[in-house]
Design a protein around this motif. Structure first.
Motif, PDB file in Angstrom:
ATOM      1  N   VAL A   1       0.857  -1.189   0.000  1.00  0.00           N
ATOM      2  CA  VAL A   1       0.000   0.000   0.000  1.00  0.00           C
ATOM      3  C   VAL A   1       0.889   1.234   0.000  1.00  0.00           C
ATOM      4  O   VAL A   1       2.023   1.197   0.497  1.00  0.00           O
ATOM      5  CB  VAL A   1      -0.937  -0.023   1.234  1.00  0.00           C
ATOM      6  CG1 VAL A   1      -0.157   0.062   2.528  1.00  0.00           C
ATOM      7  CG2 VAL A   1      -1.981   1.064   1.152  1.00  0.00           C
ATOM      8  N   GLN A   2       0.380   2.308  -0.551  1.00  0.00           N
ATOM      9  CA  GLN A   2       1.120   3.565  -0.547  1.00  0.00           C
ATOM     10  C   GLN A   2       0.995   4.244   0.811  1.00  0.00           C
ATOM     11  O   GLN A   2       0.025   4.033   1.540  1.00  0.00           O
ATOM     12  CB  GLN A   2       0.596   4.489  -1.642  1.00  0.00           C
ATOM     13  CG  GLN A   2       0.970   4.054  -3.051  1.00  0.00           C
ATOM     14  CD  GLN A   2       0.611   5.107  -4.084  1.00  0.00           C
ATOM     15  OE1 GLN A   2      -0.313   5.905  -3.893  1.00  0.00           O
ATOM     16  NE2 GLN A   2       1.339   5.121  -5.186  1.00  0.00           N
TER      17      GLN A   2
ATOM     18  N   SER B   1      -4.557   2.496   3.792  1.00  0.00           N
ATOM     19  CA  SER B   1      -5.091   1.684   4.882  1.00  0.00           C
ATOM     20  C   SER B   1      -5.074   0.207   4.517  1.00  0.00           C
ATOM     21  O   SER B   1      -5.162  -0.162   3.337  1.00  0.00           O
ATOM     22  CB  SER B   1      -6.539   2.092   5.189  1.00  0.00           C
ATOM     23  OG  SER B   1      -6.621   3.426   5.616  1.00  0.00           O
ATOM     24  N   LEU B   2      -4.979  -0.606   5.536  1.00  0.00           N
ATOM     25  CA  LEU B   2      -5.124  -2.050   5.411  1.00  0.00           C
ATOM     26  C   LEU B   2      -5.843  -2.555   6.650  1.00  0.00           C
ATOM     27  O   LEU B   2      -5.741  -1.956   7.735  1.00  0.00           O
ATOM     28  CB  LEU B   2      -3.772  -2.750   5.309  1.00  0.00           C
ATOM     29  CG  LEU B   2      -3.006  -2.684   3.995  1.00  0.00           C
ATOM     30  CD1 LEU B   2      -1.620  -3.303   4.162  1.00  0.00           C
ATOM     31  CD2 LEU B   2      -3.766  -3.374   2.877  1.00  0.00           C
TER      32      LEU B   2
ATOM     33  N   ASN C   1      -4.638   2.628   9.549  1.00  0.00           N
ATOM     34  CA  ASN C   1      -4.856   3.811   8.721  1.00  0.00           C
ATOM     35  C   ASN C   1      -3.615   4.697   8.725  1.00  0.00           C
ATOM     36  O   ASN C   1      -2.745   4.553   9.574  1.00  0.00           O
ATOM     37  CB  ASN C   1      -6.057   4.598   9.238  1.00  0.00           C
ATOM     38  CG  ASN C   1      -7.347   3.809   9.189  1.00  0.00           C
ATOM     39  OD1 ASN C   1      -7.537   2.944   8.330  1.00  0.00           O
ATOM     40  ND2 ASN C   1      -8.236   4.092  10.126  1.00  0.00           N
ATOM     41  N   SER C   2      -3.572   5.613   7.786  1.00  0.00           N
ATOM     42  CA  SER C   2      -2.451   6.560   7.681  1.00  0.00           C
ATOM     43  C   SER C   2      -1.112   5.839   7.753  1.00  0.00           C
ATOM     44  O   SER C   2      -0.203   6.228   8.508  1.00  0.00           O
ATOM     45  CB  SER C   2      -2.546   7.612   8.802  1.00  0.00           C
ATOM     46  OG  SER C   2      -3.769   8.308   8.744  1.00  0.00           O
ATOM     47  N   LEU C   3      -0.991   4.801   6.980  1.00  0.00           N
ATOM     48  CA  LEU C   3       0.213   3.978   7.040  1.00  0.00           C
ATOM     49  C   LEU C   3       1.442   4.747   6.583  1.00  0.00           C
ATOM     50  O   LEU C   3       1.367   5.612   5.698  1.00  0.00           O
ATOM     51  CB  LEU C   3       0.020   2.718   6.181  1.00  0.00           C
ATOM     52  CG  LEU C   3      -0.836   1.642   6.855  1.00  0.00           C
ATOM     53  CD1 LEU C   3      -1.364   0.656   5.830  1.00  0.00           C
ATOM     54  CD2 LEU C   3      -0.034   0.925   7.921  1.00  0.00           C
ATOM     55  N   LYS C   4       2.559   4.407   7.217  1.00  0.00           N
ATOM     56  CA  LYS C   4       3.837   5.047   6.933  1.00  0.00           C
ATOM     57  C   LYS C   4       4.846   3.986   6.474  1.00  0.00           C
ATOM     58  O   LYS C   4       4.702   2.810   6.826  1.00  0.00           O
ATOM     59  CB  LYS C   4       4.374   5.721   8.195  1.00  0.00           C
ATOM     60  CG  LYS C   4       3.427   6.728   8.834  1.00  0.00           C
ATOM     61  CD  LYS C   4       4.001   7.238  10.138  1.00  0.00           C
ATOM     62  CE  LYS C   4       3.057   8.224  10.808  1.00  0.00           C
ATOM     63  NZ  LYS C   4       3.607   8.733  12.092  1.00  0.00           N
TER      64      LYS C   4
ATOM     65  N   THR D   1       3.707  -3.976   3.423  1.00  0.00           N
ATOM     66  CA  THR D   1       4.729  -3.126   2.819  1.00  0.00           C
ATOM     67  C   THR D   1       4.098  -1.794   2.463  1.00  0.00           C
ATOM     68  O   THR D   1       3.100  -1.754   1.740  1.00  0.00           O
ATOM     69  CB  THR D   1       5.327  -3.773   1.569  1.00  0.00           C
ATOM     70  OG1 THR D   1       5.877  -5.051   1.898  1.00  0.00           O
ATOM     71  CG2 THR D   1       6.439  -2.899   0.990  1.00  0.00           C
ATOM     72  N   VAL D   2       4.685  -0.724   2.981  1.00  0.00           N
ATOM     73  CA  VAL D   2       4.177   0.616   2.723  1.00  0.00           C
ATOM     74  C   VAL D   2       5.219   1.367   1.902  1.00  0.00           C
ATOM     75  O   VAL D   2       6.348   1.567   2.349  1.00  0.00           O
ATOM     76  CB  VAL D   2       3.886   1.365   4.029  1.00  0.00           C
ATOM     77  CG1 VAL D   2       3.261   2.730   3.718  1.00  0.00           C
ATOM     78  CG2 VAL D   2       2.970   0.543   4.926  1.00  0.00           C
ATOM     79  N   SER D   3       4.826   1.769   0.720  1.00  0.00           N
ATOM     80  CA  SER D   3       5.743   2.481  -0.167  1.00  0.00           C
ATOM     81  C   SER D   3       5.614   3.989   0.029  1.00  0.00           C
ATOM     82  O   SER D   3       4.535   4.504   0.324  1.00  0.00           O
ATOM     83  CB  SER D   3       5.475   2.119  -1.620  1.00  0.00           C
ATOM     84  OG  SER D   3       4.174   2.532  -1.991  1.00  0.00           O
ATOM     85  N   SER D   4       6.725   4.685  -0.159  1.00  0.00           N
ATOM     86  CA  SER D   4       6.714   6.140   0.043  1.00  0.00           C
ATOM     87  C   SER D   4       6.376   6.874  -1.244  1.00  0.00           C
ATOM     88  O   SER D   4       6.296   6.297  -2.314  1.00  0.00           O
ATOM     89  CB  SER D   4       8.080   6.596   0.545  1.00  0.00           C
ATOM     90  OG  SER D   4       9.091   6.208  -0.356  1.00  0.00           O
TER      91      SER D   4
END
Length: 128
Positions: free
Chosen positions: A12-13, A17-18, A84-87, A125-128
């Motif tokens: 996810v970017q 959220s996941l 939410n608001s993943l980093k 995995t959170v992409s920037s």
């Protein structure tokens, strides 16, 4: 014996959220407190969130407070982690854990040694 199976991870970017799910089988889950931990490459496993067996008490790591929400549905033997608001720093393998507890139904354990059962993990995995 309790078997735990996580699902819901993915790519996810940042800002997205996941929702992770953890399904338990084998015992009456309503007598187990539960938690989520995560482990990033090269780092130790760390506490994320916990919930008491009756769902009446929750705990969060400072790094996820206000962004993550833990909940459970004992009728479905399932614990959830809404993220939410993943980093990018949330990137890790997320593990569900549980332990039977005959004490207070409001106890939410935060240490890995307080858990007996663990799932196999799901990658987030959170992409920037």
């Amino acid at each position: 014996q309790v078997q735990l199976k996580e699902s819901g991870g993915g790519l996810v970017q940042a800002g997205g959220s996941l929702r992770l799910s953890c399904v338990a089988s084998g015992r009456i889950f309503s007598s187990y407190y539960s938690g989520w931990f995560r482990q990033a490459p090269g780092k130790e496993r760390e506490f994320v969130s916990a919930i008491s067996s009756n769902g009446g008490n929750t705990a969060y790591a400072d790094s996820v407070k206000g962004r993550f929400t833990i909940s459970r549905d004992n009728a479905e033997n399932t614990v959830y982690l809404q993220m939410n608001s993943l980093k990018p720093e949330d990137t890790a393998v997320y593990y569900c854990a549980a332990r039977y507890y005959g004490g207070s139904r409001y106890y939410a354990a935060q240490q890995p040694y307080e858990y007996d059962y663990w799932g196999q993990g799901t990658q987030v995995t959170v992409s920037s």
